[in-house]
Design a protein around this motif. Structure first.
Motif, short mmCIF file in Angstrom:
data_model
loop_
_atom_site.label_atom_id
_atom_site.label_comp_id
_atom_site.label_asym_id
_atom_site.label_seq_id
_atom_site.Cartn_x
_atom_site.Cartn_y
_atom_site.Cartn_z
N PHE A 123 0.95 -1.04 -0.16
CA PHE A 123 -0.01 -0.04 0.15
C PHE A 123 1.01 1.13 0.04
O PHE A 123 0.70 2.58 -0.69
CB PHE A 123 -0.92 -0.10 1.22
CG PHE A 123 -1.63 1.38 1.47
CD1 PHE A 123 -2.52 1.75 0.62
CD2 PHE A 123 -1.14 1.94 2.61
CE1 PHE A 123 -3.24 3.05 0.88
CE2 PHE A 123 -1.96 3.40 2.92
CZ PHE A 123 -2.73 3.92 2.05
N PHE A 124 2.23 1.23 0.56
CA PHE A 124 3.03 2.26 0.55
C PHE A 124 3.81 1.85 -0.59
O PHE A 124 4.86 1.20 -0.32
CB PHE A 124 3.68 2.39 2.04
CG PHE A 124 4.82 3.27 2.17
CD1 PHE A 124 4.70 4.54 1.55
CD2 PHE A 124 5.95 3.06 2.89
CE1 PHE A 124 5.68 5.41 1.49
CE2 PHE A 124 6.93 3.93 3.17
CZ PHE A 124 6.94 5.24 2.46
N LYS A 125 3.89 2.65 -1.42
CA LYS A 125 4.52 2.45 -2.83
C LYS A 125 5.93 2.88 -2.74
O LYS A 125 6.93 2.16 -2.95
CB LYS A 125 3.63 3.16 -3.96
CG LYS A 125 4.36 2.94 -5.36
CD LYS A 125 3.65 3.88 -6.38
CE LYS A 125 4.31 3.50 -7.77
NZ LYS A 125 3.64 4.37 -8.81
N GLU A 126 6.03 4.23 -2.31
CA GLU A 126 7.37 4.65 -2.37
C GLU A 126 7.50 5.95 -1.44
O GLU A 126 6.60 6.54 -1.19
CB GLU A 126 8.00 4.83 -3.81
CG GLU A 126 7.37 6.04 -4.27
CD GLU A 126 7.83 6.21 -5.81
OE1 GLU A 126 8.56 5.43 -6.23
OE2 GLU A 126 7.20 7.13 -6.51
N PRO A 149 5.92 10.78 0.80
CA PRO A 149 5.39 9.56 0.61
C PRO A 149 4.44 9.36 -0.21
O PRO A 149 3.70 10.25 -0.63
CB PRO A 149 4.98 9.25 2.16
CG PRO A 149 4.26 10.65 2.68
CD PRO A 149 5.31 11.43 2.10
N THR A 150 4.40 8.23 -1.08
CA THR A 150 3.28 7.73 -1.94
C THR A 150 2.67 6.65 -1.71
O THR A 150 3.21 5.54 -1.30
CB THR A 150 4.15 7.81 -3.30
OG1 THR A 150 4.60 9.18 -3.94
CG2 THR A 150 2.99 7.62 -4.45
N PHE A 151 1.15 6.63 -1.78
CA PHE A 151 0.43 5.44 -1.49
C PHE A 151 -0.36 5.04 -2.51
O PHE A 151 -0.94 5.95 -3.32
CB PHE A 151 -0.38 5.88 -0.13
CG PHE A 151 0.22 6.28 1.04
CD1 PHE A 151 0.51 5.19 1.99
CD2 PHE A 151 0.54 7.52 1.26
CE1 PHE A 151 1.25 5.48 3.02
CE2 PHE A 151 1.23 7.92 2.39
CZ PHE A 151 1.79 6.92 3.27
N ASP A 152 -0.64 3.93 -2.79
CA ASP A 152 -1.54 3.05 -3.91
C ASP A 152 -2.75 2.55 -3.18
O ASP A 152 -2.66 1.84 -2.19
CB ASP A 152 -0.72 2.27 -4.72
CG ASP A 152 0.15 3.05 -5.65
OD1 ASP A 152 -0.06 4.04 -5.73
OD2 ASP A 152 0.82 2.32 -6.54
N LEU A 153 -3.99 2.81 -3.90
CA LEU A 153 -5.20 2.20 -3.16
C LEU A 153 -5.99 1.85 -4.64
O LEU A 153 -6.27 2.61 -5.50
CB LEU A 153 -5.96 3.13 -2.55
CG LEU A 153 -7.42 2.68 -2.00
CD1 LEU A 153 -7.16 1.37 -1.02
CD2 LEU A 153 -8.11 3.68 -1.13
N GLU A 154 -6.20 0.56 -4.70
CA GLU A 154 -6.99 -0.14 -5.86
C GLU A 154 -8.56 -0.08 -5.42
O GLU A 154 -8.97 -0.66 -4.49
CB GLU A 154 -6.53 -1.20 -6.31
CG GLU A 154 -7.08 -1.92 -7.58
CD GLU A 154 -6.24 -3.15 -8.02
OE1 GLU A 154 -6.92 -3.81 -9.19
OE2 GLU A 154 -5.43 -3.41 -7.79
#
Length: 481
Positions: A123-126, A149-154
């Motif tokens: 979830f925590f991409k980079e 910080p960068t987060f991904d959520l589908e």
């Protein structure tokens, strides 16, 4: 083929170029590198009355670890730059003793540390975190820390990427630009941003729908503000690779810093007023693609609106000069609301792997609210680049840069109430450069470079002529341990 190289070169104006790069494979997953660069000249520009030597030195050290699930790294950097405020105006006329008493030297010092991490399935991409210290010989101090910080959520088979930005800047200058007295000029800003984006992929269409929200805090003056920006981009393949249409509407809160100002114009005075720029939007529309396998192009038109945009202006001479930058031989910032309309065109030719040619040009039209001109911004810029692998041993390159006229205030003429501020026009210039090299073998090569071949001591900044024709020759050696 080789993990390391060293370059050493010497030229006229007593110039020295030195570079060293080394890469260490510590293990199957870990890697380290070091890069050192030094470029200097002892000066000697014709008709310059003050010392015009300069040094530019920096050292970078990095470490990276790559595994199947995570990549992380850390980078350390140190820098030292020396410049001189050698651009004395013609008036007021100074005696030889007064000129000899001026110490025009400025030293910049910097150090930074930056860490990066990227996860393959998380979830925590980079994320990145950095801190930079920047100061000078006049007790100016700047601390700049940024966390991203960068987060991904589908959601429903669509990917939402969210960037968080925390940007903190603080420091001080010993003086304000408007005073010859030692009144401290302190600054302290904290900007926090949130940038969610939804990316949509449909056949030949790619769309990014996003928005940027910033909360800006001027902690020194106890002021806060809220900013909302669009972040929308799209591209569509009209004719496969031949014609790709793209457009965007983007904005953001841009924190202006002392190190960026000194990088653009090393002759700024250590009296800057620093504040963020509200980049309300940058709207653009363009077409790019390949005319053939050999030729590619890019055409773009854009309109940018910026509130509180910093513009470099020539400082007026102080009545009682106290420092080496008080003689009308330095620059500072003026802020204004700026709207910019621009058109850009680029052509690239890749005839084969041995020959590449690129040419581009950009035209600008500016509109200001308070200033009578967009100080030191050109209406035309163009450049040409060429690389040619003549034979297995011989290689060559060429670059040419054209910059149109710019306007600045005329610091030698006193401003009077009710009249427009006196201005001076900086002539357009062309800077043409070539390089030629010969490889004795894959490890050893020699080179010669010629810069500013037209020999024009043009002024990039008012009263600061550049060096004329410059030649530098040297050797490069590649190796493994």
């Amino acid at each position: 083929i080789y993990d390391n190289y060293a370059t050493l070169g010497f030229g006229n104006y007593t110039s020295v170029l030195g570079e060293f790069y080394s890469n260490f494979q510590l293990s199957r997953t870990d890697n380290a590198g070091i890069y050192f660069h030094h470029n200097s000249s002892q000066g000697g520009i014709e008709d310059v009355q003050l010392n015009d030597k300069f040094y530019n030195t920096f050292l970078d050290v990095n470490y990276t670890s790559r595994t199947r699930d995570v990549v992380y790294g850390i980078e350390l950097g140190l820098e030292h730059q020396l410049f001189n405020w050698y651009g004395l105006p013609e008036t007021p006329v100074l005696t030889e003793d007064e000129i000899n008493a001026i110490d025009p030297q400025q030293n910049y010092f910097g150090g930074r540390i930056e860490g990066k991490v990227k996860f393959e399935d998380s979830f925590f991409k980079e994320g990145t975190a950095s801190y930079k210290y920047f100061g000078d010989a006049f007790s100016s101090v700047q601390h700049h820390a940024v966390i991203k910080p960068t987060f991904d959520l589908e959601i429903a088979e669509e990917l939402i990427t969210t960037n968080i930005i925390v940007d903190y800047l603080s420091g001080s200058f010993e003086r304000d630009v408007n005073s010859a007295l030692a009144i401290p000029n302190e600054f302290n800003f904290l900007n926090v941003g949130l940038n969610p984006n939804l990316r949509i992929l449909r056949d030949n269409l790619t769309v990014n729908l996003g928005v940027s929200v910033f909360y800006g805090m001027d902690l020194e003056n106890s002021e806060t503000d809220f900013f909302l920006y669009p972040n929308v981009t799209a591209s569509y393949r009209l004719l496969d690779e031949a014609v790709i249409a793209y457009a965007g509407l983007e904005g953001g809160l841009v924190q202006n810093t002392y190190d960026e100002a000194a990088s653009l114009n090393p002759y700024v005075s250590p009296t800057l007023i620093l504040a963020p720029t509200d980049k309300q939007y940058d709207g653009y529309l363009g077409f790019k693609g390949k005319i053939s396998d050999l030729v590619s192009y890019n055409l773009r038109a854009s309109y940018i609106s910026e509130q509180n945009k910093p513009l470099f202006v020539h400082n007026r001479p102080e009545v009682i000069p106290l420092q080496g930058y008080d003689y009308g031989n330095s620059f500072s910032y003026r802020y204004d609301n700026l709207e910019t309309l621009s058109a850009y065109a680029e052509l690239n030719f890749e005839i084969n792997r041995a020959f590449k040619l690129g040419i581009n040009g950009e035209f600008f039209s500016y509109s200001t609210d308070n200033q009578i001109e967009a100080w030191n911004l050109p209406e035309v810029k163009a450049s040409l680049f060429m690389d040619y692998q003549i034979t297995e041993q011989w290689f060559a390159g060429a670059q040419a840069f054209f910059v149109g006229e710019r306007m600045d205030i005329d610091s030698t003429v006193a401003a009077t109430p009710g009249n427009p501020e006196p201005t001076v026009t900086l002539d357009s210039y062309i800077d043409a450069n070539i390089n030629l090299g010969y490889r004795f073998n894959p490890q050893l090569s020699v080179f010669v470079k010629g810069n500013n071949l037209l020999g024009d001591n043009y002024e990039k900044w008012v009263d600061f002529p550049v060096q004329g024709i410059q030649f530098l020759g040297g050797v490069t050696y590649k190796f493994n341990y």
